[in-house]
Enzyme design. Structure first.
Site, short mmCIF file in Angstrom:
data_model
loop_
_atom_site.label_atom_id
_atom_site.label_comp_id
_atom_site.label_asym_id
_atom_site.label_seq_id
_atom_site.Cartn_x
_atom_site.Cartn_y
_atom_site.Cartn_z
N CYS A 2 0.83 -1.19 0.00
CA CYS A 2 0.00 0.00 0.00
C CYS A 2 0.86 1.24 0.00
CB CYS A 2 -0.89 0.02 1.24
SG CYS A 2 -1.05 -1.54 2.10
N ILE A 49 -3.31 -9.69 1.87
CA ILE A 49 -3.57 -10.62 2.98
C ILE A 49 -4.78 -10.12 3.76
CG2 ILE A 49 -2.65 -11.52 5.16
CD1 ILE A 49 0.12 -11.47 3.93
N SER A 352 10.91 -11.29 -7.45
CA SER A 352 11.96 -10.77 -8.32
C SER A 352 13.32 -11.04 -7.69
CB SER A 352 11.73 -9.27 -8.54
OG SER A 352 12.57 -8.77 -9.56
N GLY A 353 14.40 -10.85 -8.48
CA GLY A 353 15.73 -11.30 -8.07
C GLY A 353 16.64 -10.23 -7.51
#
Length: 607
Positions: A2, A49, A352-353
Site C-alpha cells: 500500500c 492478505i 523478483s531477483g
C-alpha cells in the site's frame, strides 16, 4: 502492499484526501483516513492478505495507538502466536495488526523480531509520540519533512505537494551528487528539506524533536571451515525457506524472469504459474525473451513476454520519472516499468531477483581487486603518478586500468555507477552547490568494514548505497506505479546472515561471480542460465542516441531554458555530439543529464 501519508497537528480533511489521492496507484482497492486533532493519516490499500479485514489506519483495542503500514511481514503468524500468549486480542487476520500489538509489547525491540519488508508509522495518542521505521535493506520507502511546525511523512514525496505548509524547492546539492552516482545518495532528496529515512533505522518524533537510530547492520564474517558443497547446501535450504515465506498471500503470486541467474533461480524455486519478461527489438543483445521462454518450458511454467518499442520507451519516460519521485538515470527502470505493467494485467504479486548481486557478490567489477593484484603492492604515490600520466593520454582500455589503480579503492569505487567525476560535474554546472565529494559520501561505509578485504568492502558499500538508491528505488516505484507488489526473496535477513558467512573465494573468484550461489542454482537449471555472465538489463540507449530522431529529442532538452538554468549547454551538446559521431561512448553521462531534465520538467515547470 500500500501507501500512506500523514502529518502532525490538525488539518483540513480535503488536504488529507488530496495528499492520499496523489498515491492512489499504490493502493487502488481502498482508501481510509484518520484524524484526531493531533494527527492526520491517509492510507491507500492494495489487498493481499486478509482481503476483507486488515483495513488501515488501524487502531489498537483502546484506540490510543494508530498504525499505517506499507509492506509484508512474512513471519507474522509466529509473532501473532507469541502476542496472543502474552494477552493481546487480535481483531483481524492481517499481518499489519502484528506491528501494532508487537510495538505495544516490545517497543523498538520489535523491529529485530520481524522478517519482511516494511515502512510503518505508529501514533501514540497518550504520549504524543510518533514512531516510524524502515526495513532492514530499504525495500520500502519512507520520506519525511519538517515544515511550518508540522512533520509530514509518507511513502512518496509527491503526496506532500498538496499540503499548505509544503515548500517545493529544488535541492542543488542533490543534483550535484546525482551527476556522479546516477541516483540521489544518502538521506537528502532532490526536494530541499525532504529526507529519506535510511534503511534499518527508526525514528521517534515528539514535540517537534526528531531522533533517528539504527537498529540493524548487515554483517560479513567469513567462516573458512566449510566446504563448497556445504555452502551450496546451506544456500539451497535457506533460499527455499525464504521463497516459501515470500509466497504467503491470499492472491496469486507470479515471478519475473530474465536471462540472468537471479530471476531464473527465483522462478525455478518458486513453483509459480506465470513468469513475465520484457525485451527490446534491437537484436538478441537487447532481447532476453527467448532465454526466458526456453527456461519456462523446462520448468515448466507459462511465460508472458512483451517487446518494448522505442516509441513506448521514450513516450513513457516522463511518466516514469514522475513516479520515481527523484530522478534515476538507470535505463533499466523503464524496462522494469513495462514488465510490471505486463504482470499487473494478470496478478497483484510477483517475486523478483533484486539483491543477489550485492549479498552474494555478483557484479563483474567485484573481480577488479583480484585482477593483477600485484600492482596494488606498488607504493600508492608511484601508482598515483602513473595514473595521472595515463589519464592525460588518449583513452585506451589498458590505460584505464592504470588510471583506476592509481587511486585507492575508497576513491575509485563509489558503487556500480560513477558517472561524472568531481571535475567533470563542476565543469558542466553553472553554479556548483558544494556537495560532498563522492568518496566522502561512501566513506562512512568503508570505515565500518575497514578490516575487510576489498571485495567485501565493495559489496558493503553497494548494499548501503547503490542497492538502496537505485535497485530498490526503481523496484518499489515501478511496481507501485502499476499497483503491483514486488517481493525480493534474496533480501531476507536469514539469506543475508548466511551470505555474510561465505568466504570470499566462494563469492568472487577467477572463475565467476556469485560462485557458490551459481552452484546452488545449477541444481535447479542448466549451465546456460546458472553460469551466464552478469549483464545487467540491456537497454539500447547508446544506439538510440546516435539516431537522428532521439539525438534531436535530447539536443532539444539540452538547449532548453531548464538546461540553461543549471548547465553550460554547449558542453552538454558536445557530450551528445561526441557520442553520436563515435568519438566516445557518452551514452550514460548523456542519459544522466537528460533524465534530470525530464524529471525537473515534471515537478517544477508549469504546464
Amino acid at each position: 502492499m500500500c501507501g500512506f501519508v500523514g502529518f502532525t497537528g490538525d488539518g483540513d480533511q480535503g488536504v488529507l484526501r488530496s495528499m492520499t489521492d496523489a498515491i492512489a496507484h499504490r493502493g487502488p482497492d481502498d482508501a481510509q483516513y484518520h484524524q484526531d486533532g493531533q494527527i492526520s493519516l491517509g492510507f491507500r490499500r492494495l489487498s493481499i492478505i486478509d482481503l476483507e479485514g486488515g483495513r488501515q489506519p488501524m487502531l489498537n483495542e483502546d484506540g490510543t495507538k494508530v498504525l499505517v503500514f506499507n509492506g509484508e511481514i512474512y513471519n507474522y503468524r509466529q509473532l501473532k502466536q507469541d502476542l496472543v500468549q502474552a494477552g493481546h486480542d487480535f481483531k483481524t487476520a492481517a499481518d499489519s495488526e502484528v506491528l501494532l500489538h508487537g510495538y505495544e509489547e516490545y517497543g523498538p525491540a520489535l523491529l529485530n523480531k520481524l522478517r519482511g519488508m516494511f515502512a510503518f508509522v505508529i501514533w501514540d495518542k497518550v504520549s504524543g509520540q510518533l514512531f516510524g521505521a524502515r526495513d532492514f535493506f530499504g525495500i520500502k520507502p519512507l520520506y519525511y519533512a519538517q515544515m511550518g511546525g508540522q512533520l509530514l511523512f509518507g511513502s512518496e514525496i509527491k503526496s506532500f505537494l498538496p499540503h499548505p505548509s509544503f515548500q517545493k524547492e529544488l535541492n542543488p546539492r542533490a543534483l550535484e551528487s546525482y551527476l556522479s552516482f546516477q541516483y540521489s545518495p544518502g538521506p537528502e532528496t532532490f526536494f530541499k528539506n525532504v529526507y529519506k529515512l535510511p534503511p534499518a533505522h527508526y525514528f521517534k518524533y515528539q514535540a517537534g524533536r526528531m531522533e533517528i537510530s539504527r537498529y540493524w547492520l548487515p554483517q560479513f564474517q567469513a567462516e573458512e571451515d566449510k566446504t563448497l558443497d556445504q555452502w551450496v547446501e546451506a544456500i539451497e535450504k535457506t533460499f527455499d525457506d525464504s521463497v516459501q515465506a515470500h509466497k504467503i498471500s491470499d492472491v496469486e503470486v507470479g515471478s519475473f524472469l530474465s536471462s540472468g541467474v537471479d530471476s531464473s533461480y527465483v522462478a525455478c524455486s518458486a513453483h509459480v504459474d506465470k513468469t513475465f519478461t520484457v525485451g527490446f527489438d534491437n537484436g538478441e543483445r537487447y532481447n532476453e525473451t527467448s532465454y526466458a521462454k526456453e527456461l519456462s518450458e523446462l520448468i515448466p511454467v507459462k511465460n508472458i513476454s512483451k517487446v518494448i518499442s522505442p516509441e513506448e520507451f521514450w513516450g513513457h519516460f516522463p511518466q516514469i520519472q514522475y513516479h520515481m519521485d527523484e530522478p534515476l538515470a538507470d535505463p533499466a527502470a523503464v524496462a522494469l516499468y513495462f514488465v510490471c505493467s505486463t504482470a499487473a494485467q494478470h496478478l497483484k504479486v510477483v517475486l523478483s531477483g533484486e539483491g543477489a548481486d550485492e549479498i552474494f557478490g555478483g557484479y563483474n567489477i567485484y573481480k577488479e581487486p583480484l585482477e593483477m593484484a600485484w600492482y596494488d603492492k606498488i607504493p600508492l604515490p608511484i601508482r598515483r603518478l602513473i595514473g595521472k600520466i595515463a589519464g592525460a593520454l588518449p583513452a585506451h582500455r589498458g590505460l584505464n586500468f592504470l588510471v583506476r589503480r592509481g587511486k585507492p579503492l575508497e576513491e575509485r569505487f563509489i558503487g556500480n555507477a560513477y558517472m561524472l567525476q568531481e571535475k567533470e560535474r563542476r565543469a558542466l554546472l553553472k553554479q556548483p552547490a558544494g556537495a560532498p565529494a563522492p568518496h566522502n559520501l561512501v566513506k562512512p561505509y568503508y570505515d565500518m568494514v575497514r578490516d575487510k578485504d576489498p571485495v567485501t568492502k565493495m559489496q558493503f558499500v553497494d548494499l548501503n548505497m547503490w542497492m538502496v538508491g537505485d535497485i530498490l528505488l526503481k523496484a518499489d516505484k515501478m511496481s507501485m506505479a502499476n499497483s503491483l507488489e514486488l517481493r525480493v526473496p534474496f533480501l531476507d535477513k536469514e539469506v543475508m546472515a548466511l551470505a555474510g558467512r561465505i568466504p570470499l573465494r566462494y563469492r568472487v573468484n577467477s572463475e565467476n561471480t556469485k560462485y557458490a550461489m551459481r552452484q546452488a542454482a545449477l541444481r535447479r537449471m542448466p549451465e546456460k542460465w546458472a553460469g551466464k555472465k552478469k549483464l545487467g538489463f540491456p537497454v539500447p540507449t547508446r544506439v538510440w542516441l546516435k539516431e537522428d530522431k532521439y539525438y534531436e529529442k535530447v539536443k532539444q532538452a539540452f538547449t532548453s531554458p531548464q538546461a540553461e538554468a543549471f548547465f553550460h549547454t554547449d558542453k552538454l551538446v558536445k557530450l551528445l555530439d561526441d557520442h553520436k559521431s563515435g568519438k566516445a561512448d557518452n551514452s550514460r553521462k548523456v542519459w544522466t543529464v537528460y533524465t534530470f531534465l525530464v524529471w525537473y520538467k515534471e515537478f517544477f515547470v508549469e504546464r
